[in-house]
Motif scaffolding. Structure first.
Motif, PDB file in Angstrom:
ATOM      1  N   MET A  34     -14.944  43.980   1.351  1.00  0.00           N
ATOM      2  CA  MET A  34     -15.114  42.799   2.191  1.00  0.00           C
ATOM      3  C   MET A  34     -16.463  42.859   2.883  1.00  0.00           C
ATOM      4  O   MET A  34     -17.001  43.937   3.143  1.00  0.00           O
ATOM      5  N   GLY A  35     -16.957  41.683   3.225  1.00  0.00           N
ATOM      6  CA  GLY A  35     -18.234  41.641   3.923  1.00  0.00           C
ATOM      7  C   GLY A  35     -18.270  40.555   4.980  1.00  0.00           C
ATOM      8  O   GLY A  35     -17.462  39.624   4.966  1.00  0.00           O
ATOM      9  N   TRP A  36     -19.196  40.729   5.907  1.00  0.00           N
ATOM     10  CA  TRP A  36     -19.519  39.709   6.908  1.00  0.00           C
ATOM     11  C   TRP A  36     -20.960  39.280   6.705  1.00  0.00           C
ATOM     12  O   TRP A  36     -21.843  40.138   6.500  1.00  0.00           O
ATOM     13  N   PHE A  37     -21.182  37.991   6.800  1.00  0.00           N
ATOM     14  CA  PHE A  37     -22.510  37.410   6.715  1.00  0.00           C
ATOM     15  C   PHE A  37     -22.667  36.443   7.879  1.00  0.00           C
ATOM     16  O   PHE A  37     -21.691  36.051   8.527  1.00  0.00           O
ATOM     17  N   ARG A  45     -28.465  32.294   4.896  1.00  0.00           N
ATOM     18  CA  ARG A  45     -27.388  33.226   5.206  1.00  0.00           C
ATOM     19  C   ARG A  45     -27.869  34.663   4.971  1.00  0.00           C
ATOM     20  O   ARG A  45     -28.580  34.938   3.999  1.00  0.00           O
ATOM     21  N   GLU A  46     -27.455  35.569   5.841  1.00  0.00           N
ATOM     22  CA  GLU A  46     -27.897  36.958   5.739  1.00  0.00           C
ATOM     23  C   GLU A  46     -26.721  37.906   5.843  1.00  0.00           C
ATOM     24  O   GLU A  46     -25.714  37.613   6.504  1.00  0.00           O
ATOM     25  N   PHE A  47     -26.868  39.040   5.205  1.00  0.00           N
ATOM     26  CA  PHE A  47     -25.845  40.072   5.235  1.00  0.00           C
ATOM     27  C   PHE A  47     -25.760  40.718   6.611  1.00  0.00           C
ATOM     28  O   PHE A  47     -26.782  40.973   7.251  1.00  0.00           O
ATOM     29  N   VAL A  48     -24.534  40.986   7.046  1.00  0.00           N
ATOM     30  CA  VAL A  48     -24.326  41.659   8.327  1.00  0.00           C
ATOM     31  C   VAL A  48     -23.684  43.030   8.130  1.00  0.00           C
ATOM     32  O   VAL A  48     -24.189  44.045   8.602  1.00  0.00           O
ATOM     33  N   ALA A  49     -22.550  43.044   7.430  1.00  0.00           N
ATOM     34  CA  ALA A  49     -21.827  44.304   7.272  1.00  0.00           C
ATOM     35  C   ALA A  49     -20.874  44.217   6.098  1.00  0.00           C
ATOM     36  O   ALA A  49     -20.474  43.119   5.698  1.00  0.00           O
ATOM     37  N   ALA A  50     -20.510  45.379   5.556  1.00  0.00           N
ATOM     38  CA  ALA A  50     -19.553  45.433   4.455  1.00  0.00           C
ATOM     39  C   ALA A  50     -18.675  46.661   4.615  1.00  0.00           C
ATOM     40  O   ALA A  50     -19.066  47.636   5.273  1.00  0.00           O
ATOM     41  N   ILE A  51     -17.508  46.589   3.987  1.00  0.00           N
ATOM     42  CA  ILE A  51     -16.562  47.699   4.073  1.00  0.00           C
ATOM     43  C   ILE A  51     -15.874  47.866   2.728  1.00  0.00           C
ATOM     44  O   ILE A  51     -15.552  46.881   2.043  1.00  0.00           O
ATOM     45  N   THR A  75      -2.781  46.623   6.137  1.00  0.00           N
ATOM     46  CA  THR A  75      -1.385  46.232   6.356  1.00  0.00           C
ATOM     47  C   THR A  75      -1.297  44.807   6.900  1.00  0.00           C
ATOM     48  O   THR A  75      -0.256  44.171   6.816  1.00  0.00           O
ATOM     49  N   LYS A  76      -2.410  44.338   7.465  1.00  0.00           N
ATOM     50  CA  LYS A  76      -2.445  42.983   8.030  1.00  0.00           C
ATOM     51  C   LYS A  76      -3.355  42.048   7.239  1.00  0.00           C
ATOM     52  O   LYS A  76      -3.571  40.899   7.642  1.00  0.00           O
ATOM     53  N   ASN A  77      -3.895  42.541   6.120  1.00  0.00           N
ATOM     54  CA  ASN A  77      -4.805  41.722   5.307  1.00  0.00           C
ATOM     55  C   ASN A  77      -5.932  41.133   6.158  1.00  0.00           C
ATOM     56  O   ASN A  77      -6.290  39.963   6.019  1.00  0.00           O
ATOM     57  N   THR A  78      -6.495  41.949   7.032  1.00  0.00           N
ATOM     58  CA  THR A  78      -7.480  41.449   7.985  1.00  0.00           C
ATOM     59  C   THR A  78      -8.677  42.397   8.060  1.00  0.00           C
ATOM     60  O   THR A  78      -8.505  43.624   8.065  1.00  0.00           O
ATOM     61  N   VAL A  79      -9.849  41.804   8.130  1.00  0.00           N
ATOM     62  CA  VAL A  79     -11.077  42.558   8.377  1.00  0.00           C
ATOM     63  C   VAL A  79     -11.667  42.075   9.699  1.00  0.00           C
ATOM     64  O   VAL A  79     -11.529  40.901  10.061  1.00  0.00           O
ATOM     65  N   TYR A  80     -12.277  43.000  10.413  1.00  0.00           N
ATOM     66  CA  TYR A  80     -12.781  42.720  11.768  1.00  0.00           C
ATOM     67  C   TYR A  80     -14.276  42.985  11.841  1.00  0.00           C
ATOM     68  O   TYR A  80     -14.820  43.801  11.091  1.00  0.00           O
ATOM     69  N   LEU A  81     -14.903  42.316  12.788  1.00  0.00           N
ATOM     70  CA  LEU A  81     -16.294  42.613  13.121  1.00  0.00           C
ATOM     71  C   LEU A  81     -16.380  42.686  14.642  1.00  0.00           C
ATOM     72  O   LEU A  81     -16.268  41.668  15.326  1.00  0.00           O
ATOM     73  N   CYS A  96     -16.832  35.574   6.570  1.00  0.00           N
ATOM     74  CA  CYS A  96     -16.368  36.742   5.841  1.00  0.00           C
ATOM     75  C   CYS A  96     -16.269  36.371   4.357  1.00  0.00           C
ATOM     76  O   CYS A  96     -16.166  35.189   3.998  1.00  0.00           O
ATOM     77  N   ALA A  97     -16.300  37.387   3.530  1.00  0.00           N
ATOM     78  CA  ALA A  97     -16.312  37.155   2.088  1.00  0.00           C
ATOM     79  C   ALA A  97     -15.660  38.316   1.361  1.00  0.00           C
ATOM     80  O   ALA A  97     -15.626  39.445   1.867  1.00  0.00           O
ATOM     81  N   VAL A  98     -15.185  38.028   0.172  1.00  0.00           N
ATOM     82  CA  VAL A  98     -14.505  39.006  -0.676  1.00  0.00           C
ATOM     83  C   VAL A  98     -15.396  39.380  -1.856  1.00  0.00           C
ATOM     84  O   VAL A  98     -15.946  38.499  -2.522  1.00  0.00           O
ATOM     85  N   GLN A  99     -15.540  40.663  -2.088  1.00  0.00           N
ATOM     86  CA  GLN A  99     -16.195  41.156  -3.290  1.00  0.00           C
ATOM     87  C   GLN A  99     -15.108  41.730  -4.192  1.00  0.00           C
ATOM     88  O   GLN A  99     -14.631  42.845  -3.962  1.00  0.00           O
TER      89      GLN A  99
END
Length: 119
Positions: A34-37, A45-51, A75-81, A96-99
């Motif tokens: 997952m990523g945040w932009f 648009r610019e990249f911020v973070a990925a996990i 377990t919660k299908n959630t990504v945080y920033l 947020c985005a899915v890879q």
């Protein structure tokens, strides 16, 4: 098809903090990185973070290193920033985005949430 819904944006004073959340639909959340932009008004648009899928590896842009942290709860299908020490330069719409696994591109995007940092 994956659906993403961001939340947690808003107006905050410089130096403040916000935590963004991105809830994903589907049962394959844990299989995808997952990523945040972000996209400031009038800019690209610019990249911020990925996990990584497990959350064991994270990457953040130099512009936010030491201030922003990405995490996920499969377990919660959630990504945080988590965003700390915000500055006016952090003002943008955050996505947020899915890879998908095996893919080099981000394929699914949320609708975005506005973050505005006042000076």
């Amino acid at each position: 098809q994956v659906q993403l819904v961001e939340s947690g944006g808003g107006l905050v004073q410089a130096g403040g903090s916000l935590r963004l959340s991105c809830a994903a639909s589907g049962r394959t959340f844990s299989r995808n990185a997952m990523g945040w932009f972000r996209q400031p008004l009038g800019k690209e648009r610019e990249f911020v973070a990925a996990i990584s899928r497990s959350g064991g590896s994270t990457y953040v842009a130099d512009s936010v290193k030491g201030r922003f942290t990405i995490s996920r709860d499969n377990t919660k299908n959630t990504v945080y920033l988590q965003m700390n020490s915000l500055t006016p330069d952090d003002t943008a719409v955050y996505y947020c985005a899915v890879q998908p696994r095996g893919d080099t591109e981000y394929r699914y995007w949320g609708q975005g949430t506005q973050v505005t940092v006042s000076s």
